[in-house]
Design an enzyme around this catalytic site. Structure first.
Site, PDB file in Angstrom:
ATOM      1  N   MET A 285       0.857  -1.190   0.000  1.00 37.95           N
ATOM      2  CA  MET A 285       0.000   0.000   0.000  1.00 37.95           C
ATOM      3  C   MET A 285       0.891   1.237   0.000  1.00 37.95           C
ATOM      4  O   MET A 285       1.942   1.258  -0.620  1.00 37.95           O
ATOM      5  CB  MET A 285      -0.935  -0.022   1.225  1.00 37.95           C
ATOM      6  CG  MET A 285      -1.719  -1.309   1.355  1.00 37.95           C
ATOM      7  SD  MET A 285      -3.059  -1.457   0.155  1.00 37.95           S
ATOM      8  CE  MET A 285      -4.393  -0.716   1.095  1.00 37.95           C
ATOM      9  N   CYS A 286       0.539   2.246   0.742  1.00 37.66           N
ATOM     10  CA  CYS A 286       1.276   3.499   0.727  1.00 37.66           C
ATOM     11  C   CYS A 286       1.145   4.098   2.115  1.00 37.66           C
ATOM     12  O   CYS A 286       0.485   3.548   2.983  1.00 37.66           O
ATOM     13  CB  CYS A 286       0.668   4.475  -0.272  1.00 37.66           C
ATOM     14  SG  CYS A 286       0.381   3.781  -1.891  1.00 37.66           S
ATOM     15  N   GLU A 287       1.786   5.229   2.309  1.00 35.72           N
ATOM     16  CA  GLU A 287       1.546   5.982   3.544  1.00 35.72           C
ATOM     17  C   GLU A 287       1.345   7.457   3.223  1.00 35.72           C
ATOM     18  O   GLU A 287       1.970   8.002   2.310  1.00 35.72           O
ATOM     19  CB  GLU A 287       2.686   5.779   4.549  1.00 35.72           C
ATOM     20  CG  GLU A 287       2.731   4.349   5.066  1.00 35.72           C
ATOM     21  CD  GLU A 287       3.220   4.218   6.514  1.00 35.72           C
ATOM     22  OE1 GLU A 287       3.171   5.208   7.276  1.00 35.72           O
ATOM     23  OE2 GLU A 287       3.654   3.103   6.862  1.00 35.72           O
TER      24      GLU A 287
END
Lengths: 268, 268
Positions: free
Chosen positions: B1-3
């Site tokens: 995913m991402c942050e």
């Protein structure tokens, strides 16, 4: 006024040498101390670095001068404010998305009595410059002419922009660079020149600072790189001076279209 | 995913401390190595720095960690690619102009079966991500709802975006940050938290690297600074965890509106 710099190349190429010369004109060899910016296209994507402080003193400009970003298409600008205060939102290049392209634009010059002509609806300026209003107006006209779907014939789009740029010339000085990443348009009112470098490559020496580059060591024989600037950046090469009303369309370093308009209709 | 990382403050504030922690998660303490970006608003203007390489190794991220840019509103993102290849055009934050504002957006999550819902005309993606398509769709809906003239009631605009974000939640995970520079919206599907720092300020210690800051020495008693992040960045402070379907609207560091949606209609 301001100064423009742009590049079109057939291979990802860094613009450290040319930008080093331009940045000197932002406070050392030139008076363009009211901000600077540079946009690099890398494939379909692009990124813009900008600062409202002089390019000769900017930390971020120092990064750009020391960190080679390889790009096929670059637009840069150093600003001496006339319309609009010194602020990030008034710093070129400006960009907008249309048809899934990032369009990037920078302007050198000054327009008068432009607000009536530049009636805007879909594209609006964020800052207070005549330049950004003209950019928004150009994009509005593209949508009116070509619609919402991406046109197949992009050179025709740029030729239409050149004709619109010539209309704007009735309002003042309009030296302009516009790109969608693949094509790069230059339009001249009074100060714009270019050079196309190709094999055999030689040495080049900046006018504004003591830097010499040997392009033969930096390139391959197939490289074609055009640089467009307000004034020549090197003193030992033959820059081609553009004529008032002249436009050139670059793609992968080569001029692929161009033309020459007469004086615009003052009533336009 | 991402942050995700974002900031809203009532005075121009630098985000060096928080970004230093986030950037570690791009290759050192986290797997988000597929690019990073950060947008700073300074007055009406904004500038975005981005790179398709890991934030922990990026020359440009090093500049951001060492050169304090003072801003009232910041949005940052580190990417672990799922939809769309590793490329500059797929790197968050994304931005578009609407109503004379630069809108900036970043997304954490992944959507499925989204292409049918996101029919686009005026705003088009430049890259290939579900995230950018969702952003374009949100802006299309704003024009449909509010028209071409800038609405007077911007909190109502953001509340409408929150309701649209909840619709998108039917398609997958949609943690999202959106700003027009003045307001900053956070919308949570599953991972988002925030902290609001105000006097009396204390010390804070990053989780991801050995950095401690004493905010008391960096601030004045009137400063209010909210930081929003996917996961807490400091280990000694009380971060507020957002709930699924919750949204918060920040302005000048304070929460000025918010709400909580139930589960979206799967048929939406």
């Amino acid at each position: 006024m301001c100064e423009l710099l742009a590049m079109s190349a057939n291979v990802p190429t860094d613009i450290v040498f040319s930008f080093t010369g331009l940045a000197e004109r932002g406070g050392v060899t030139g008076p363009h101390v009211d901000g600077w910016g540079i946009t690099f296209y890398e494939g379909k994507g692009s990124r813009t670095f900008k600062d409202a402080c002089p390019s000769s003193q900017s930390h971020i400009a120092r990064l750009i001068k020391s960190y080679p970003i390889k790009s096929e298409t670059v637009i840069s600008h150093i600003r001496q404010a006339n319309r609009g205060c010194v602020a990030l939102e008034n710093t070129h290049p400006f960009d907008r998305e249309l048809w899934g392209f990032n369009w990037t634009y920078a302007h050198n010059g000054q327009l008068t009595d432009y607000k009536e002509k530049f009636a805007l609806r879909r594209f609006r300026p964020v800052g207070d410059t005549d330049s950004e209003m003209a950019f928004c107006w150009l994009l509005e006209q593209l949508v009116k002419r070509f619609g919402d779907e991406r046109p197949g014939d992009m050179p025709a789009v740029f030729a239409y922009v050149a004709s619109l740029a010539n209309d704007i010339r009735a309002l003042g000085v309009f030296n302009m660079i516009l790109s969608n990443g693949h094509y790069l348009l230059s339009f001249c009112t009074n100060n714009l020149c270019h050079i196309t470098r190709r094999a055999p490559f030689g040495k080049a020496k900046l006018i504004d600072t003591e830097v010499v580059i040997d392009f033969d060591k930096e390139t391959t024989p197939d490289d074609v790189v055009s640089v467009i600037a307000t004034r020549p950046l090197t003193g030992n090469e033959a820059w081609q001076i553009m004529q008032p009303g002249q436009w050139q369309l670059f793609c992968k370093g080569e001029i692929v279209a161009g033309g020459q308009f007469g004086a615009p209709d003052a009533g336009a």
